[in-house]
Design a protein around this motif. Sequence first.
Motif, PDB file in Angstrom:
ATOM      1  N   ASN A  99       0.767  -1.151  -0.101  1.00 44.62           N
ATOM      2  CA  ASN A  99      -0.073   0.023   0.024  1.00 44.62           C
ATOM      3  C   ASN A  99       0.660   1.306   0.006  1.00 44.62           C
ATOM      4  OD1 ASN A  99      -1.686   2.059   0.702  1.00 44.62           O
ATOM      5  ND2 ASN A  99      -2.875   0.849   1.993  1.00 44.62           N
ATOM      6  N   PRO A 100       0.723   2.100  -1.072  1.00 47.66           N
ATOM      7  CA  PRO A 100       1.692   3.149  -1.162  1.00 47.66           C
ATOM      8  C   PRO A 100       1.642   4.045   0.039  1.00 47.66           C
ATOM      9  CG  PRO A 100      -0.165   3.453  -2.619  1.00 47.66           C
ATOM     10  CD  PRO A 100      -0.101   2.157  -2.021  1.00 47.66           C
ATOM     11  N   ALA A 168       1.175  14.468  -6.660  1.00 49.51           N
ATOM     12  CA  ALA A 168       1.366  13.990  -5.468  1.00 49.51           C
ATOM     13  C   ALA A 168       2.586  13.027  -5.476  1.00 49.51           C
ATOM     14  CB  ALA A 168       0.163  13.245  -5.042  1.00 49.51           C
ATOM     15  N   SER A 169       2.572  11.989  -6.413  1.00 48.40           N
ATOM     16  CA  SER A 169       3.588  10.981  -6.561  1.00 48.40           C
ATOM     17  C   SER A 169       5.002  11.645  -6.645  1.00 48.40           C
ATOM     18  CB  SER A 169       3.346   9.876  -7.579  1.00 48.40           C
ATOM     19  OG  SER A 169       3.533  10.623  -8.868  1.00 48.40           O
ATOM     20  N   SER A 170       4.983  12.710  -7.559  1.00 48.92           N
ATOM     21  CA  SER A 170       6.249  13.657  -7.825  1.00 48.92           C
ATOM     22  C   SER A 170       6.735  14.290  -6.673  1.00 48.92           C
ATOM     23  CB  SER A 170       6.133  14.401  -9.106  1.00 48.92           C
ATOM     24  OG  SER A 170       5.609  13.787 -10.341  1.00 48.92           O
ATOM     25  N   VAL A 171       5.793  14.930  -5.807  1.00 46.30           N
ATOM     26  CA  VAL A 171       5.910  15.743  -4.584  1.00 46.30           C
ATOM     27  C   VAL A 171       6.738  14.545  -3.573  1.00 46.30           C
ATOM     28  CG1 VAL A 171       5.106  16.934  -2.674  1.00 46.30           C
ATOM     29  CG2 VAL A 171       4.339  17.339  -4.949  1.00 46.30           C
ATOM     30  N   GLN A 194       7.254   5.901  -6.444  1.00 45.23           N
ATOM     31  CA  GLN A 194       6.324   6.678  -7.352  1.00 45.23           C
ATOM     32  C   GLN A 194       5.820   5.781  -8.419  1.00 45.23           C
ATOM     33  OE1 GLN A 194       8.401  10.047  -9.619  1.00 45.23           O
ATOM     34  NE2 GLN A 194       6.265  10.608 -10.266  1.00 45.23           N
ATOM     35  N   THR A 195       6.365   4.727  -8.891  1.00 45.01           N
ATOM     36  CA  THR A 195       5.740   3.866  -9.638  1.00 45.01           C
ATOM     37  C   THR A 195       4.498   3.152  -8.998  1.00 45.01           C
ATOM     38  OG1 THR A 195       7.651   3.384 -10.901  1.00 45.01           O
ATOM     39  CG2 THR A 195       5.981   1.481 -10.988  1.00 45.01           C
ATOM     40  N   LEU A 196       4.776   3.117  -7.618  1.00 43.61           N
ATOM     41  CA  LEU A 196       3.705   2.120  -6.919  1.00 43.61           C
ATOM     42  C   LEU A 196       2.460   2.954  -6.866  1.00 43.61           C
ATOM     43  CD1 LEU A 196       2.178   0.199  -5.029  1.00 43.61           C
ATOM     44  CD2 LEU A 196       4.020   0.708  -3.254  1.00 43.61           C
ATOM     45  N   VAL A 197       2.808   4.399  -6.379  1.00 42.43           N
ATOM     46  CA  VAL A 197       1.688   5.381  -6.200  1.00 42.43           C
ATOM     47  C   VAL A 197       0.893   5.491  -7.806  1.00 42.43           C
ATOM     48  CG1 VAL A 197       1.256   7.890  -5.756  1.00 42.43           C
ATOM     49  CG2 VAL A 197       2.905   6.890  -4.328  1.00 42.43           C
ATOM     50  N   LEU A 198       1.621   5.683  -8.716  1.00 36.81           N
ATOM     51  CA  LEU A 198       1.001   5.706 -10.009  1.00 36.81           C
ATOM     52  C   LEU A 198       0.281   4.572 -10.504  1.00 36.81           C
ATOM     53  CD1 LEU A 198       3.664   8.105 -11.910  1.00 36.81           C
ATOM     54  CD2 LEU A 198       1.459   8.651 -11.117  1.00 36.81           C
TER      55      LEU A 198
END
Length: 335
Positions: A99-100, A168-171, A194-198
């Motif tokens: 879970n991210p 959000a993933s980039s931040v 970041q890959t996981l969030v996206l």
Amino acid sequence: MSTDYQPPFTLTPEILDLVAQISEEIGRQGFHQESSSAPALRRSNRIKSIQASLAIENNSLTLEQVTAVVSGKRVLGPPQEIHEVQNAFAAYEAMSTWNPVNEKHLLAAHRVLMSGLIKDSGRYRSGGIGIAQGDVIVHYAPPAARVPGLMKNLFHWLKKTRLHPLIASSVFHYEFEFIHPFSDGNGRMGRLWQTLVLSRWKPLFAFLPVESVIRDRQSDYYRALAQADKQGQSTPFIVFLLSAVLAALNEVASTDQAADQATDQATDQVKALLKCLGSEALSTLECMTKLGLAHRPTFRQNYLQPALDAGLIERTLPDKPNSPLQRYRRTQQRS
């Protein structure tokens, strides 16, 4: 530490335009389902991601060597680099179970990624650390004593934010690199997370090799980090990462278009073979039976070999081309 922490950044017109372009590209290409790509293509893209992410960290193994390691073959190379590949593949394969917004899952991921490489895998660092380019220290991370609180606040923000996942993933990626919570593996962990969030937004991101673009633009990657540090906000890094995502999408689209063109230009015999294969993996005899052929050399010369040469089909046992268990399957499956 305050749980109301808001990472500093500015939503510029350039950022919003990149988000719009990425969303448009996803919609235009129909990148809406993980299942839209063949398993073999997803695996190939994942291996590209792993090789590129490790190459950024000075792993010298080529794409062919990484592919061999992942396939369980013996590879001549530095044992530590081979171990890095094995760990990274295990981490990316386990990504769907994490879970991210769960901090414990981040620690578990780091344990998988760095197991056997450092003594404190899966634990935040206990000492100071700096980021160097050559002999120059370009960033001093916060003291180790502050790391648990900073990470707690960052995860709390990620869980509560209503920002678009691309932003959000980039931040998160920038803030993670700024904190540098681990003694080693921070770069590859930031890219993995970041890959996981996206991937929770669009499953295609679990297999989109954004890391390959970052590797090819590595100097820009570090320049964006330095600019963000200087400005005290992640805006330049967000722009860089979104540009990398867009470039990765465009590259995948170009690959798909080339495959479609190859299919269009294929001979009638190759088209007939692709049609008979469908979504199955068939032996030579099964293919010939479905095609109504009795002469094996004709099948190989006019059907099988042209399809293999065009990359339209692949062997299920690529390292054993003459195996009696050999099967053939399409490399591209469209929904």
